[in-house]
Scaffold this active site. Structure first.
Site, PDB file in Angstrom:
ATOM      1  N   SER A  14       0.773  -1.146   0.240  1.00 15.10           N
ATOM      2  CA  SER A  14      -0.024   0.111   0.080  1.00 15.10           C
ATOM      3  C   SER A  14       0.874   1.259   0.001  1.00 15.10           C
ATOM      4  O   SER A  14       1.862   0.970   0.286  1.00 15.10           O
ATOM      5  CB  SER A  14      -0.939  -0.038   1.392  1.00 15.10           C
ATOM      6  OG  SER A  14      -1.542   1.229   1.701  1.00 15.10           O
ATOM      7  N   TYR A  55      -2.616  -0.955  10.236  1.00 11.78           N
ATOM      8  CA  TYR A  55      -2.636  -1.064   8.627  1.00 11.78           C
ATOM      9  C   TYR A  55      -1.057  -0.958   8.132  1.00 11.78           C
ATOM     10  O   TYR A  55      -0.527  -1.534   7.241  1.00 11.78           O
ATOM     11  CB  TYR A  55      -3.638   0.035   8.161  1.00 11.78           C
ATOM     12  CG  TYR A  55      -3.649  -0.464   6.604  1.00 11.78           C
ATOM     13  CD1 TYR A  55      -4.555  -1.619   6.056  1.00 11.78           C
ATOM     14  CD2 TYR A  55      -3.102   0.386   5.544  1.00 11.78           C
ATOM     15  CE1 TYR A  55      -4.608  -1.764   4.608  1.00 11.78           C
ATOM     16  CE2 TYR A  55      -3.449   0.175   4.236  1.00 11.78           C
ATOM     17  CZ  TYR A  55      -4.214  -0.797   3.814  1.00 11.78           C
ATOM     18  OH  TYR A  55      -4.412  -1.057   2.547  1.00 11.78           O
TER      19      TYR A  55
END
Length: 278
Positions: free
Chosen positions: A154, A167
């Site tokens: 990401s 995350y």
């Protein structure tokens, strides 16, 4: 490029979103598919996850392209279940040539109040699941002297953000795992590369939990209300990208011709990469 006739591709998190896009693209390019998805909600993930009906639809789309498919409902954090699916794929399809470790979730909370269960969910789904996927497919690839492994990190695997400690940590870990795996497997004809997407237009970002986090001033925020916030996370003036933009890079890394590209991270994040080092 991108002729996968005779190849077998394994895509995790394939029931919807990016995973479905990758699976269908491989099928249309001639590959047979191995698919899996968790297909059940998590008490610490604040939005609905994919369903068994979603996975069945991906299977239908792959079969409509004329390809064979093996699928299973499983959590990639369960190594025994991943190993069993890989063994089944070897029995039914002969091998796995390509693996796309796509499965993952988003959790969001400030680090000072984040429950341990939320941290554990992020690490198990987003990092341990990738480790299990690579570990399960690597022995067969080593035996055949060929493999293409693609992981999904990401833009938050290369930079932090508020409420995203778990995350970001999990996706940062994917990059370290990818680079180390590339070195471990370099002598065996296997490449391992990561993609670092920005905001991708799937249910992972289009959900009430995230909308309310981004616009707490509104009672019922809509996509139009949150679009400016998402846009600010990119450099180019777009709030989100389509899954197909990630799929194009997956196919590039998975191609036989990409034999000497390994250990890399390719951002597809509307220019946000310009804000970070490395």
């Amino acid at each position: 490029m991108n002729n996968f006739q005779g190849r077998v591709a394994f895509v995790t998190g394939a029931a919807r979103g990016q995973g479905r896009s990758h699976a269908v693209a491989f099928a249309e390019a001639g590959a047979d598919l191995v698919l899996c998805d968790r297909c059940e909600d998590s008490p610490v993930v604040g939005y609905p996850l994919a369903t068994e009906a979603d996975l069945a639809e991906t299977v239908r789309l792959v079969e409509a392209a004329g390809r064979r498919v093996v699928s299973a409902k499983l959590d990639t954090a369960d190594r025994a279940a991943v190993d069993a699916l890989v063994a089944r794929a070897h029995d039914e399809l002969g091998r796995i040539d390509i693996a796309v470790a796509n499965a993952g979730v988003t959790v969001a909370a400030p680090v000072q109040s984040m429950p341990s269960a939320m941290w554990g969910e992020a690490i198990s789904s987003n990092l341990t699941g990738v480790f299990n996927t690579i570990g399960a497919v690597a022995p067969g690839m080593i035996e055949r002297g060929y493999g293409r492994i693609v992981t999904i990190s990401s833009m938050l695997g290369r930079a932090g953000n508020t409420n995203m400690a778990a995350y970001s940590a999990s996706k940062w870990g994917v990059i370290g795992l990818t680079k180390s795996s590339a070195l471990d497997l370099a002598q065996h004809g296997i490449t391992v590369n990561a993609i670092a997407p920005g905001n991708i237009s799937t249910p992972m970002i289009h959900n009430d939990m995230l909308y309310h986090m981004l616009r707490p001033d509104l009672e019922q925020p809509t996509a139009d209300d949150v679009a400016p916030v998402f846009t600010s996370l990119h450099a180019q003036p777009v709030p989100w990208l389509e899954p197909e933009e990630i799929t194009r890079v997956v196919l590039f890394f998975a191609d036989e011709a990409s034999a000497h590209i390994s250990g890399t991270v390719l951002p597809v994040d509307a220019g946000n990469a310009g804000r970070v080092t490395g």
